[in-house]
Each structure stands twice: as structure tokens, then as C-alpha cells.
Design a protein around this motif. Structure first.
Motif, PDB file in Angstrom:
ATOM      1  N   LYS A 123      15.941  -9.335  34.107  1.00 26.31           N
ATOM      2  CA  LYS A 123      16.392 -10.750  34.347  1.00 26.31           C
ATOM      3  C   LYS A 123      17.042 -10.707  35.834  1.00 26.31           C
ATOM      4  O   LYS A 123      16.649 -11.199  36.934  1.00 26.31           O
ATOM      5  CB  LYS A 123      17.103 -11.598  33.481  1.00 26.31           C
ATOM      6  CG  LYS A 123      17.182 -12.940  33.756  1.00 26.31           C
ATOM      7  CD  LYS A 123      17.611 -13.818  32.606  1.00 26.31           C
ATOM      8  CE  LYS A 123      17.476 -15.194  32.703  1.00 26.31           C
ATOM      9  NZ  LYS A 123      18.076 -16.020  31.393  1.00 26.31           N
ATOM     10  N   ARG A 141      14.477 -20.973  42.557  1.00 27.23           N
ATOM     11  CA  ARG A 141      13.750 -19.720  41.905  1.00 27.23           C
ATOM     12  C   ARG A 141      14.574 -19.488  40.711  1.00 27.23           C
ATOM     13  O   ARG A 141      13.642 -19.239  39.622  1.00 27.23           O
ATOM     14  CB  ARG A 141      13.217 -19.043  42.750  1.00 27.23           C
ATOM     15  CG  ARG A 141      12.219 -19.288  43.877  1.00 27.23           C
ATOM     16  CD  ARG A 141      11.268 -18.191  44.705  1.00 27.23           C
ATOM     17  NE  ARG A 141      10.224 -18.765  45.248  1.00 27.23           N
ATOM     18  CZ  ARG A 141      10.035 -18.983  46.667  1.00 27.23           C
ATOM     19  NH1 ARG A 141      11.521 -19.061  47.310  1.00 27.23           N
ATOM     20  NH2 ARG A 141       9.220 -19.439  47.040  1.00 27.23           N
ATOM     21  N   ILE A 158      13.107 -19.672  36.745  1.00 28.72           N
ATOM     22  CA  ILE A 158      13.024 -18.614  36.092  1.00 28.72           C
ATOM     23  C   ILE A 158      13.575 -18.555  34.781  1.00 28.72           C
ATOM     24  O   ILE A 158      13.035 -18.278  33.569  1.00 28.72           O
ATOM     25  CB  ILE A 158      13.224 -17.254  36.700  1.00 28.72           C
ATOM     26  CG1 ILE A 158      11.983 -17.088  37.905  1.00 28.72           C
ATOM     27  CG2 ILE A 158      13.043 -15.986  35.884  1.00 28.72           C
ATOM     28  CD1 ILE A 158      12.423 -15.980  38.980  1.00 28.72           C
ATOM     29  N   GLU A 204      10.417 -14.022  27.216  1.00 32.74           N
ATOM     30  CA  GLU A 204       9.755 -13.344  28.642  1.00 32.74           C
ATOM     31  C   GLU A 204       8.351 -12.955  28.255  1.00 32.74           C
ATOM     32  O   GLU A 204       7.654 -12.855  29.195  1.00 32.74           O
ATOM     33  CB  GLU A 204      10.724 -12.075  28.709  1.00 32.74           C
ATOM     34  CG  GLU A 204      12.110 -12.434  29.345  1.00 32.74           C
ATOM     35  CD  GLU A 204      12.870 -11.020  29.506  1.00 32.74           C
ATOM     36  OE1 GLU A 204      12.500  -9.970  29.308  1.00 32.74           O
ATOM     37  OE2 GLU A 204      14.096 -11.093  29.775  1.00 32.74           O
ATOM     38  N   LEU A 232       6.295 -14.197  31.401  1.00 34.33           N
ATOM     39  CA  LEU A 232       6.097 -13.300  32.685  1.00 34.33           C
ATOM     40  C   LEU A 232       4.851 -12.623  32.501  1.00 34.33           C
ATOM     41  O   LEU A 232       4.375 -11.482  33.102  1.00 34.33           O
ATOM     42  CB  LEU A 232       7.381 -12.256  32.415  1.00 34.33           C
ATOM     43  CG  LEU A 232       8.746 -12.979  33.020  1.00 34.33           C
ATOM     44  CD1 LEU A 232       9.657 -11.999  32.923  1.00 34.33           C
ATOM     45  CD2 LEU A 232       8.734 -13.751  34.208  1.00 34.33           C
ATOM     46  N   SER A 280       3.085 -18.352  32.002  1.00 34.87           N
ATOM     47  CA  SER A 280       2.958 -17.601  33.263  1.00 34.87           C
ATOM     48  C   SER A 280       2.490 -18.544  34.362  1.00 34.87           C
ATOM     49  O   SER A 280       2.633 -18.509  35.557  1.00 34.87           O
ATOM     50  CB  SER A 280       2.460 -16.441  33.567  1.00 34.87           C
ATOM     51  OG  SER A 280       1.072 -16.265  33.272  1.00 34.87           O
ATOM     52  N   LEU A 293       4.812 -21.166  35.490  1.00 40.43           N
ATOM     53  CA  LEU A 293       5.939 -20.840  36.085  1.00 40.43           C
ATOM     54  C   LEU A 293       5.357 -20.424  37.547  1.00 40.43           C
ATOM     55  O   LEU A 293       5.911 -20.790  38.431  1.00 40.43           O
ATOM     56  CB  LEU A 293       6.362 -19.405  35.416  1.00 40.43           C
ATOM     57  CG  LEU A 293       7.445 -18.667  36.256  1.00 40.43           C
ATOM     58  CD1 LEU A 293       8.721 -19.334  36.611  1.00 40.43           C
ATOM     59  CD2 LEU A 293       7.951 -17.395  35.469  1.00 40.43           C
ATOM     60  N   LEU A 327       7.191 -21.965  40.870  1.00 34.67           N
ATOM     61  CA  LEU A 327       7.957 -21.318  41.758  1.00 34.67           C
ATOM     62  C   LEU A 327       7.217 -21.412  43.245  1.00 34.67           C
ATOM     63  O   LEU A 327       7.885 -21.120  44.247  1.00 34.67           O
ATOM     64  CB  LEU A 327       7.715 -19.688  41.643  1.00 34.67           C
ATOM     65  CG  LEU A 327       8.508 -19.322  40.359  1.00 34.67           C
ATOM     66  CD1 LEU A 327       8.207 -17.630  40.098  1.00 34.67           C
ATOM     67  CD2 LEU A 327      10.006 -19.389  40.829  1.00 34.67           C
TER      68      LEU A 327
END
Length: 655
Positions: free
Chosen positions: A4, A187, A191, A200, A204, A211, A214, A218
């Protein structure tokens, strides 16, 4: 250094260097792979200390809080003394000691600047390892007083395998030191939200709905967490829904992932003051996929309506934990599992509608459903629920609509139904119940629609049934009911639909002369006596099914009412006598079927009926006929060539 913090520091570097991140998720994955390659060299990691949430950072670092203030002053931390007793006197500019190149990093020799740099370099130096080497770059937050004139190949008094970066005291690498409305801060917070809500693994991993959401977030830095993370969480949750249910193929996706806030997107409405989502209405919108658990973060939502889509999988517990919910409609999807496995009675104190019908859900009706005392509608029809109907439902005194049909429920019809005095609609068809209709049914004086079709009922219809004078529709068909229909049925002044077929009922046809009957089916019973005249005098009756009883007498005049709306007349399989009545050309204009076979009627089928059939079907093809069926005893009787009721226009003849 944890994943992270590495992500954060790398984003700092890219943003401060004015590098635009086209695909943040792919960038993060590549960073992770490079970091793993670097750590594979076997070097011992530097000793971590407390820092931002989820990782070990520098001593004295603050835990991430989305409500931090803008541009706070950073705290300086003292450099650790070398084991060889090297001086801890800081220099005014960074000291760089170039070393041999490790994997994924390019060595460089940098002349010291006249003034300290405000941006760190993550490139390792070539200095010899200290007694406590660091596997990853270490950062000193205390500036040195004496700058190094030039790099040297000899180990410094405080050697390190990784670069030592001295900073101006006003610069800190703790996440809280970056403005919450700066690109880096936004950002970082996005996250954090994604990982906190999805983990995660989902957030991710490329090409997951999380994802993808995300990635979108972003690249859309219009929100910040200066006043808390709620707005970021809200948008992230609905964007995950979009990607989880193939949003590109929705019937209506107006404004989704486009201009404006999520409050401007189709199906979403928000509170005008707080901008928090209150309603999410996407019924009949071709949602294909699964419901994401991230929707549970919509703490202010009141209505969720996903009726008639193609949702599959289980219903996340997080959705049923939203205490503000008043309306949850998941009907007509392909959902599975036991949705009632957990007790949600304390989580849903305000719930008024729970519609789960027409799915593939299983389990039993839980007793805690009775604690949802604000429940107005409870619908679980067309699923695989089993076991008995719990008595705790008697506490649902506000219940107006109860749908239990087409499940594997068993046991008796509970007597507590009489306690549900506000019940308007009760559908419990195609179940494996036993026993009869309880007399307490007469207490449901507000009941308008009652359906007990095919639930294995026996015994007689209780006299109290006659108290249901607000009934509009009643269906007791395909049971084993016996006896007469209570004469008090004549009180039904609102009754439009009556279905009593396929029972063992006896006696006269009930008197529905005061009712605006539109559909009457009492076929396949043992009713006797004559056919009431008012059936053919009614202006509302459209479908009349009296087949296969023991009715006697003549057929009343059926062709004189020019306002008749009759479409189907089934009188076959009785003991009717006398001639077949004719019709006028202005009556029975909507007729589609007349069945009078298997009686003892006399004479031929009147020519006026044949003329009417010819008139109604004029110009129509065989498969388009409106008056499509006229069936009589027009075949020759056994042993003769003479039919009982000769007919020149019948569609089917019987003997």
C-alpha cells in the motif's frame, strides 16, 4: 515496505513528475512485480515503524484519516545513529553515494545542488552496505547541516545499502501531509477506499469489476475526502455495480460514467442537501451478473429496485444490513442461496417491502421475519422455500400483501392469518398444505384478493367466508373442498373474479347477482339446479364456465342483451334440456366459444347462431377466426344416422 505504501510513494513520484497515468491499475501491478523482483535479491528489509493505515512507516507518522486538514505541518524525525558511531549531523542537501545497480533501478551520480531538493530520488547509491542494510529506500525527514561536496566510492560514516534522502523540514512523506484535494491526496484516498471496501485481491486484480471501477475513479478526480470518504465510497460502489452487471449492455445507461455526479445517472436519486444516494431504481434494465457487496456502503439508501433483470448468485449480506432500507425489490431474477440464513431483524427496522419472488432461492421462512413490524409487503413466490409458515408472522399487523405461492411450504393454513387485519392481497397457491380454510379468515375484512388454488384444501368453506365483502377476486380451485358455498356470498358487491373449479362442491350456484362478475368458473363440481338468468343479463360477465356439473333445466335466453360482453360460454357436460335458444344479430358480438355438447338438448342449432358466426368471422382466415369454436351434439347418435342437435356451422360435433 508494504504494498500500500509502495503504491502511494510511486504515485507521488509520477504525479510530482507530471507524468499522466493512463491505466493506474496496470501501473500498480507493474510496480508490484518490479518490487517483488527487487526483494528477490535476498537483502534484509529495513526495520519498519508506525505509519499510514495498513503499513509500517516512520516513527511518529500519523494514521490515515480522510478528514485531515489541508497542508499540515509535517513532523521531523531524528536520524538513527550508525552502529559505528557515525555523526548524526545532517547536511543541507541530499547525500548520494552511487552503488552497483540492483534489479529494476538505474544507478546515477548526482552532483549536490546548492539548495536542498524537495522531491526524493528512489535510486539506490553505490555505497557499501551498513551493518544494518536496508532492502528498500529509507527516507530521513531531518535535513543535514553540512552538504556533501561530491559523491564518493568509499563508505560513509553511516553507510546504507539504500539511498539516504535528506529533506527540507517542511516536506513529509506521511500520506496525511498531502492536501486531500490534491491529485496525490485524491488518488491515495480512492485507493484506500477501494481496498477497504473490496480488498486488495479484487481491487488490484486487473479486469475485475472492482479494478475497473478503481481505474475509472483514478482517472476522474472530481471527488475528494476532505470531509470524509463517503462520497468516494458512494461513487465507487455504484461504479462497481455498473461493471458487475455489464453496464455497457443496459437498456438505459443515461449519464452513467459520464458528466455530472452519480446523482445525475439514470436510476439514481440523491438527497438534495447531502448528495447521498437515496434511491437506486434499475428495474427491467437488462442487468446481467451479480450484486456486488460494495452496495452495502450506501448507508442512506431507502429504495433498491432491481425487478426483472438477469441477476444471479447470492444476495450479499451487506445489502440486508442497510438500516435505512424501506424498499427492496429483487423479484424476477435468477438469484440463488439461502437469503434468510442470517438474522437481519435488527438491521432492517424500517423495511416496508421485501420482494424476492421468481428467483431460485431456498431455505425456510425465518421466525425473525415477524420482527419486521413495519413490513407492508412480503413476496417470496416462485422459489424453493420449504418447511412450515412460522406463527411469528402474526406480528406483522401492518402487512397488506403476502405472496407465498409456488414453493415447497407445508403444514396447515395458520389460524393467525386472522390477526393480519390489514391484509389486502393473499396469494398462497400450489403449496403442499393440509386441512381446511380456518374460520379466522372471516376476520380479514379488508381482503380484496384471495388465492388458495391447488394447496390440497379439504373440508367445507366456512360460513365466516361470507364476511369478506370487500373481495374482488377469489380462487379456491383444484382442491378437495366439499359442501355448499355459503349463501352469504351474495354480499360480495365488489366481486369480479370467482374460480371454484375442480372441487367437490354441491348445492345451487351461489347468488352473485349483486356482483359485477367478469369471470366465473365453477366447472368440474357437483352444482345442481338451473342456470340463473342474470348471467345473460349482465353487462360485465365475459367468461362463464359451468361445465361438468349436474345442472338441469333450460338454457336461459342468451341472445337478447345487446350490451352483453360474453366471450366464452361453457355449458357442456350437464343435464340441460329444451331447445337451444337463438340470438339476435346485435347480441353476443364478442363471442368466441359456445360449448353445449353432452347435454340432452333438443332441436337443431339455430340458424341465427350460424349467421352470427358467419358475420363475426367474415373475411378472416381459418387461423384468425374470432368466433372460433361452436361445439354441439351434432354427430349421429349411436346406431342411427340422426344427430341430436343438427348443425350446419359447428366446429366440432359430439354424439
Amino acid at each position: 515496505m508494504c504494498l500500500k505504501r509502495l503504491i502511494f510513494l510511486t504515485l507521488v513520484t509520477l504525479v510530482r513528475s507530471k507524468i499522466e497515468i493512463e491505466n493506474p491499475i496496470e501501473t500498480l501491478v507493474n510496480i508490484t512485480l518490479s518490487y517483488n523482483s527487487f526483494t528477490a535479491t535476498g537483502g534484509k528489509g529495513s526495520k519498519g515503524s508506525k505509519g499510514s493505515k495498513g503499513s509500517k512507516g516512520s516513527k511518529g507518522g500519523s494514521t490515515y484519516s480522510p478528514s485531515h486538514t489541508k497542508s499540515p505541518k509535517s513532523k521531523s524525525s531524528k536520524s538513527k545513529k550508525s552502529k559505528k558511531g557515525a555523526s548524526a549531523v545532517p547536511s543541507k542537501s541530499p547525500s548520494y553515494t552511487p552503488t552497483t545497480q540492483p534489479p529494476s533501478y538505474e544507478p546515477t551520480t548526482i552532483e549536490p545542488s546548492a539548495s536542498p531538493s524537495t522531491f526524493p530520488s528512489f535510486r539506490p547509491t553505490t555505497s557499501q552496505p551498513s551493518s544494518s542494510p536496508s532492502q528498500t529506500p529509507s527516507i530521513s525527514f531531518e535535513p543535514s547541516k553540512i552538504p556533501s561536496a561530491s559523491p564518493t566510492n568509499r563508505p560513509s560514516s553511516s553507510p546504507s545499502q539504500s539511498p539516504t534522502v535528506s529533506m527540507n523540514p517542511t516536506t513529509s512523506f506521511n500520506p496525511s501531509s498531502y492536501d486531500c484535494d490534491s491529485p496525490v491526496g485524491i488518488r491515495r484516498d480512492i485507493i484506500d477506499v477501494a481496498i477497504d471496501l473490496s480488498g486488495e485481491g479484487s481491487a488490484l486484480t486487473p479486469n475485475t469489476p472492482q479494478s475497473n471501477a478503481l481505474n475509472f475513479m483514478l482517472n476522474d478526480l472530481t471527488l475528494n475526502a476532505c470531509d470524509g470518504p463517503e462520497q468516494i465510497e458512494q461513487r465507487y460502489a455504484v461504479v462497481v455495480l455498473y461493471y458487475s452487471t455489464r453496464g455497457d449492455g443496459w437498456n438505459n445507461k443515461t449519464n452513467w460514467l459520464g458528466n455530472g455526479t452519480e446523482c445525475d445517472w439514470h436510476g439514481i436519486s440523491c438527497n438534495t442537501n447531502s448528495a447521498k444516494v437515496e434511491n437506486l431504481i434499475l428495474e427491467k434494465n437488462n442487468l446481467i451478473g451479480t450484486l456486488p457487496s460494495e452496495l452495502g456502503v450506501l448507508a442512506n439508501i431507502q429504495k433498491i429496485n432491481f425487478f426483472d433483470n438477469k441477476l444471479e448468485g447470492t444476495v450479499p449480506n451487506s445489502i440486508l444490513d442497510i438500516s435505512s432500507l424501506t424498499f427492496l425489490d429483487l423479484e424476477a431474477n435468477m438469484l440463488t442461496g439461502d437469503i434468510f440464513l442470517k438474522d437481519f431483524s435488527n438491521s432492517l427496522p424500517n423495511l416496508e417491502l421485501l420482494a424476492l419472488g421468481e428467483n431460485d432461492l431456498e431455505g425456510s421462512i425465518p421466525t425473525w421475519i415477524g420482527d419486521l413490524t413495519n413490513l407492508n409487503s412480503f413476496a417470496i413466490q416462485n422459489n424453493k422455500f420449504s418447511e412450515t409458515i412460522p406463527t411469528e408472522l402474526y406480528k406483522l399487523t401492518n402487512l397488506e400483501n403476502l405472496f407465498l405461492s409456488n414453493n415447497n411450504l407445508e403444514g396447515d393454513i395458520p389460524t393467525f392469518l386472522g390477526n393480519l387485519s390489514n391484509l389486502i392481497l393473499l396469494r398462497a397457491e400450489n403449496l403442499d398444505l393440509t386441512g381446511g380454510i380456518p374460520s379466522q379468515i372471516g376476520l380479514l375484512t379488508n381482503l380484496a384478493i384471495l388465492n388458495f388454488n391447488n394447496i390440497n384444501l379439504s373440508s367445507s368453506i366456512p360460513l365466516e367466508f361470507g364476511n369478506l365483502d370487500n373481495l374482488i377476486s377469489v380462487n379456491l380451485s383444484f382442491n378437495k373442498l366439499t359442501g355448499e358455498v355459503p349463501l352469504t356470498a351474495s354480499n360480495f358487491e365488489n366481486l369480479k373474479n370467482v374460480e371454484l373449479e375442480n372441487n367437490n362442491l354441491t348445492g345451487l350456484i351461489p347468488n352473485f347477482s349483486k356482483s359485477p362478475i367478469e369471470f366465473l368458473s365453477i366447472a368440474n363440481n357437483f352444482f345442481s339446479g338451473p342456470i340463473p338468468d342474470y348471467f345473460f343479463e349482465s353487462n360485465t360477465l365475459e367468461f362463464l364456465y359451468l361445465s361438468n356439473n349436474t345442472l338441469t333445466g333450460v338454457i336461459p335466453q342468451w341472445g337478447t342483451n345487446i350490451d352483453s360482453n360474453l366471450k366464452d360460454i361453457y355449458l357442456n357436460g350437464n343435464m340441460l334440456t329444451g331447445p337451444i335458444p337463438g340470438v339476435t344479430m346485435n347480441s353476443l358480438n364478442d363471442i368466441t366459444e359456445i360449448l353445449i355438447y353432452n347435454n340432452t338438448l333438443t332441436g337443431e342449432v339455430p340458424k341465427s347462431i350460424c349467421d352470427l358466426r358467419k358475420k363475426i368471422n367474415k373475411g378472416l382466415k381459418q387461423d384468425e377466426l374470432k368466433f372460433k369454436s361452436l361445439q354441439a351434439d351434432c354427430a349421429p347418435l349411436p346406431g342411427t344416422d340422426i344427430p341430436r342437435n343438427p348443425c350446419k356451422c359447428c366446429s366440432n360435433c359430439f354424439s
